[in-house]
Design a protein around this motif. Structure first.
Motif, mmCIF file in Angstrom:
data_model
loop_
_atom_site.group_PDB
_atom_site.id
_atom_site.type_symbol
_atom_site.label_atom_id
_atom_site.label_comp_id
_atom_site.label_asym_id
_atom_site.label_seq_id
_atom_site.Cartn_x
_atom_site.Cartn_y
_atom_site.Cartn_z
ATOM 1 N N ASP A 156 0.943 -0.992 -0.106
ATOM 2 C CA ASP A 156 0.043 -0.013 0.069
ATOM 3 C C ASP A 156 0.620 1.139 -0.056
ATOM 4 O O ASP A 156 0.193 2.342 -0.083
ATOM 5 C CB ASP A 156 -0.872 -0.029 1.305
ATOM 6 N N LEU A 157 2.068 1.194 0.092
ATOM 7 C CA LEU A 157 2.938 2.286 0.184
ATOM 8 C C LEU A 157 4.054 2.073 -1.192
ATOM 9 O O LEU A 157 4.695 1.230 -1.620
ATOM 10 C CB LEU A 157 3.912 2.044 1.505
ATOM 11 N N ASN A 158 4.191 3.281 -1.655
ATOM 12 C CA ASN A 158 4.702 3.346 -2.896
ATOM 13 C C ASN A 158 5.856 4.584 -2.545
ATOM 14 O O ASN A 158 5.552 5.966 -2.656
ATOM 15 C CB ASN A 158 4.117 3.808 -4.207
ATOM 16 N N LEU A 159 7.128 4.474 -2.440
ATOM 17 C CA LEU A 159 8.108 5.293 -1.993
ATOM 18 C C LEU A 159 9.288 5.383 -3.246
ATOM 19 O O LEU A 159 9.808 4.489 -3.617
ATOM 20 C CB LEU A 159 8.982 5.035 -0.813
ATOM 21 N N ASP A 160 9.658 6.513 -3.877
ATOM 22 C CA ASP A 160 10.718 6.525 -4.572
ATOM 23 C C ASP A 160 12.110 6.740 -3.631
ATOM 24 O O ASP A 160 12.470 7.711 -3.601
ATOM 25 C CB ASP A 160 10.698 7.872 -5.473
ATOM 26 N N HIS A 161 12.270 5.318 -3.087
ATOM 27 C CA HIS A 161 13.690 5.455 -2.360
ATOM 28 C C HIS A 161 14.010 3.816 -2.461
ATOM 29 O O HIS A 161 13.246 2.913 -2.624
ATOM 30 C CB HIS A 161 13.309 5.912 -1.019
ATOM 31 N N ASP A 162 15.480 3.610 -2.095
ATOM 32 C CA ASP A 162 16.055 2.299 -1.965
ATOM 33 C C ASP A 162 15.407 1.383 -1.043
ATOM 34 O O ASP A 162 15.452 0.051 -0.744
ATOM 35 C CB ASP A 162 17.679 2.555 -1.979
ATOM 36 N N ARG A 169 1.041 -2.113 -4.946
ATOM 37 C CA ARG A 169 -0.058 -2.610 -5.594
ATOM 38 C C ARG A 169 -0.429 -1.958 -6.932
ATOM 39 O O ARG A 169 0.154 -0.656 -7.044
ATOM 40 C CB ARG A 169 -1.363 -2.451 -4.586
ATOM 41 N N ALA A 170 -1.102 -2.404 -7.961
ATOM 42 C CA ALA A 170 -1.287 -1.770 -9.235
ATOM 43 C C ALA A 170 -1.807 -0.284 -9.118
ATOM 44 O O ALA A 170 -1.398 0.596 -10.137
ATOM 45 C CB ALA A 170 -2.098 -2.583 -9.972
ATOM 46 N N GLN A 171 -2.610 0.220 -8.271
ATOM 47 C CA GLN A 171 -3.474 1.205 -8.193
ATOM 48 C C GLN A 171 -2.559 2.397 -8.119
ATOM 49 O O GLN A 171 -2.715 3.580 -8.487
ATOM 50 C CB GLN A 171 -4.428 1.108 -7.259
ATOM 51 N N ILE A 172 -1.310 1.952 -7.276
ATOM 52 C CA ILE A 172 -0.331 3.163 -7.050
ATOM 53 C C ILE A 172 1.037 2.958 -7.766
ATOM 54 O O ILE A 172 1.974 3.910 -7.326
ATOM 55 C CB ILE A 172 -0.049 3.574 -5.646
ATOM 56 N N THR A 173 1.174 2.201 -8.551
ATOM 57 C CA THR A 173 2.574 2.025 -9.200
ATOM 58 C C THR A 173 2.954 3.094 -10.074
ATOM 59 O O THR A 173 4.169 3.251 -9.828
ATOM 60 C CB THR A 173 2.391 0.630 -10.197
ATOM 61 N N GLU A 174 2.175 3.675 -10.642
ATOM 62 C CA GLU A 174 2.687 5.098 -11.386
ATOM 63 C C GLU A 174 2.485 6.315 -10.670
ATOM 64 O O GLU A 174 2.498 7.328 -11.048
ATOM 65 C CB GLU A 174 1.739 4.950 -12.735
ATOM 66 N N LYS A 175 2.424 6.152 -9.198
ATOM 67 C CA LYS A 175 2.159 7.425 -8.429
ATOM 68 C C LYS A 175 3.064 7.044 -7.180
ATOM 69 O O LYS A 175 2.726 6.706 -6.012
ATOM 70 C CB LYS A 175 0.656 7.364 -7.717
ATOM 71 N N PRO A 176 4.341 7.385 -7.417
ATOM 72 C CA PRO A 176 5.344 7.489 -6.250
ATOM 73 C C PRO A 176 4.892 8.422 -5.150
ATOM 74 O O PRO A 176 4.399 9.590 -5.468
ATOM 75 C CB PRO A 176 6.587 7.990 -7.003
#
Length: 334
Positions: A156-162, A169-176
């Motif tokens: 449920d978390l999408n972070l642009d970080h190592d 999840r697919a709903q936020i794959t393109e939403k960092p």
């Protein structure tokens, strides 16, 4: 625990705590009346009731009883829901807000706590533990409910970080820099391979932006987060008791209240107008972000309070409306 059982167990609980038979009978009468009211009026039950259901019952009581009696009966419901929260049967106490509003309407000089941003920053500065700091900042930055926080999984978390080693999840794959709050988790039902112990009470899923402060807190937490044996990989897990296991509502409430008590924001016997709890953080988020944006629609979207037709409009205009409005106006707490 069925609704009938929840009332019975609560009555047994207050008996164990020394309440006399007369008081127990009074609680029983009010709670059974509440149960019947919900069934007839809304075809729902105490464990599924929310703020509006409770307020409707209080309004109905006013047609028959004096204001002082209504206040007493409302306090019975408040204690009942406090019990349900403690045993994990309800993710938050809907009577807290009802009592706040009752206090505001009854008292000529309401004592409801009003915490400023500088005061909240000072409080947040006292929290050093990576997990506890991440929990409190997630509450304050997103307006999320306790049960919804406990239900968060890594996906449920999408972070642009190592620090991110999983695929969101697919709903936020393109939403960092985004947190996804599902509307599908229900108490006792299996979701993402886990039987949930709390319900998410959103009208539909919500994608909430993550600002730099919250991102930093989450990265620091992820650096020390224990590995979990659960296939669902909960975001927030225990670091002492229940090592590596999903946090419970009870654990989250005790964690927050430990800090607010130490800071002088919570005392035993203090009511909703005085004590600072996880639910108060949701109120703080709503009030301060609404005042800064002047946009009730965006705030209602972020809280998960708007219906499908409105939420679709915001979702389609994510970068143009919700995300930009949020990031331009979200307050600093560190």
């Amino acid at each position: 625990m069925s609704d009938d059982d929840s009332i019975a167990y609560f009555l047994e609980d207050i008996e164990y705590h020394g309440r006399n038979e007369r008081t127990i009978d009074a609680y029983r009468r009010v709670l059974r009346s509440f149960e019947s009211f919900l069934e007839v009026r809304f075809d729902t039950s105490p464990s599924e009731a929310g703020y509006r259901d409770c307020m409707a019952f209080v309004h109905d009581l006013r047609t028959e009883y004096t204001e002082s009696t209504v206040a007493s009966y409302a306090s019975y419901l408040n204690r009942f829901y406090g019990y349900l929260v403690r045993v994990g049967r309800h993710d938050e106490n809907p009577m807290e807000l009802v009592l706040e509003e009752m206090n505001e309407s009854i008292e000529s000089n309401p004592s409801r706590r009003d915490i400023s941003l500088p005061e909240m920053r000072s409080f947040v500065g006292t929290i050093r533990h990576p997990l506890h700091r991440a929990i409190v900042l997630t509450f304050l930055k997103t307006g999320i409910r306790s049960g919804e926080l406990c239900n968060l999984d890594l996906i449920d978390l999408n972070l642009d970080h190592d620090a991110q080693t999983w695929r969101p999840r697919a709903q936020i794959t393109e939403k960092p820099e985004t947190l996804y709050v599902s509307s599908e988790h229900s108490h006792g039902a299996e979701s993402n391979g886990t039987v949930r112990q709390a319900s998410n009470k959103r009208k539909r899923e919500t994608t909430v932006p993550i600002d730099d402060e919250l991102k930093t807190a989450l990265i620091r937490w992820l650096a020390v987060r224990p590995g979990s044996q659960s296939s669902s990989e909960p975001l927030f897990t225990g670091t002492v008791e229940r090592w590596g296991q999903r946090l419970t509502i009870d654990t989250v409430h005790h964690t927050v209240e430990r800090y607010t008590r130490a800071y002088g924001w919570l005392r035993t016997g203090g009511g909703a107008a005085e004590n600072v709890t996880p639910h108060y953080f949701r109120h703080f988020f709503t009030t301060h972000l609404r005042d800064r944006t002047g946009d009730r629609g965006v705030v209602k979207y972020l809280r998960g309070d708007v219906a499908s037709d409105v939420i679709d409009t915001y979702t389609h205009n994510w970068n143009d409306r919700v995300r930009e409005t949020y990031l331009e106006n979200i307050y600093s707490l560190t």
